[in-house]
Motif scaffolding. Structure first.
Motif, PDB file in Angstrom:
ATOM      1  N   THR A  17       0.809  -1.227   0.000  1.00  0.00           N
ATOM      2  CA  THR A  17       0.000   0.000   0.000  1.00  0.00           C
ATOM      3  C   THR A  17       0.839   1.272   0.000  1.00  0.00           C
ATOM      4  O   THR A  17       0.569   2.186  -0.775  1.00  0.00           O
ATOM      5  N   PRO A  61       4.479  -4.392  -6.343  1.00  0.00           N
ATOM      6  CA  PRO A  61       3.506  -5.114  -7.176  1.00  0.00           C
ATOM      7  C   PRO A  61       3.436  -6.600  -6.808  1.00  0.00           C
ATOM      8  O   PRO A  61       3.770  -7.476  -7.595  1.00  0.00           O
ATOM      9  N   LYS A  86       3.858   0.651  -2.958  1.00  0.00           N
ATOM     10  CA  LYS A  86       3.352   0.185  -4.257  1.00  0.00           C
ATOM     11  C   LYS A  86       4.101  -1.029  -4.792  1.00  0.00           C
ATOM     12  O   LYS A  86       4.293  -1.180  -6.005  1.00  0.00           O
TER      13      LYS A  86
END
Length: 110
Positions: free
Chosen positions: A85, A90, A88
């Motif tokens: 969060t 992935p 970021k």
């Protein structure tokens, strides 16, 4: 005098900018050579190591992660959630459980 530091042909130069009626002084500063530790080590083999290697090594060395303090499952879950969060990362939902399980197995509290 005001100061300005500018890169000039691989070195940093300190320019002392003159006030009206003064002359400028230039001092060359030596660049520092920094050796940053690097590692191509992978996470030790075991269940979840593929998820760790495929997701975590993009930003962290294995040593960085493995030298963290031991944490509870809840704390490791929070760390992984923060990577997703706040930073970021992935990380796919299928890998989250495998990563948390791996971290708990290798760096978990009893």
């Amino acid at each position: 005098m005001q100061r300005a530091v500018l890169p000039v042909l691989g070195a940093l130069c300190l320019f002392l900018l003159p006030h009206p009626g003064e002359t400028a002084a230039i001092t060359t500063l030596k660049s520092l050579k920094l050796d940053v530790p690097a590692s191509d080590a992978m996470f030790p083999a075991g269940p979840g190591s593929d998820a760790m290697n495929n997701n975590c090594l993009a930003c962290h060395s294995a040593d960085h992660v493995l030298n963290q303090p031991s944490l509870s499952r809840e704390a490791w879950q929070e760390v992984v959630n923060k990577m997703i969060t706040a930073y970021k990362a992935p990380i796919g939902p299928d890998d989250v459980k495998a990563i948390v399980d791996y971290l708990v197995r290798t760096k978990g509290t009893s």
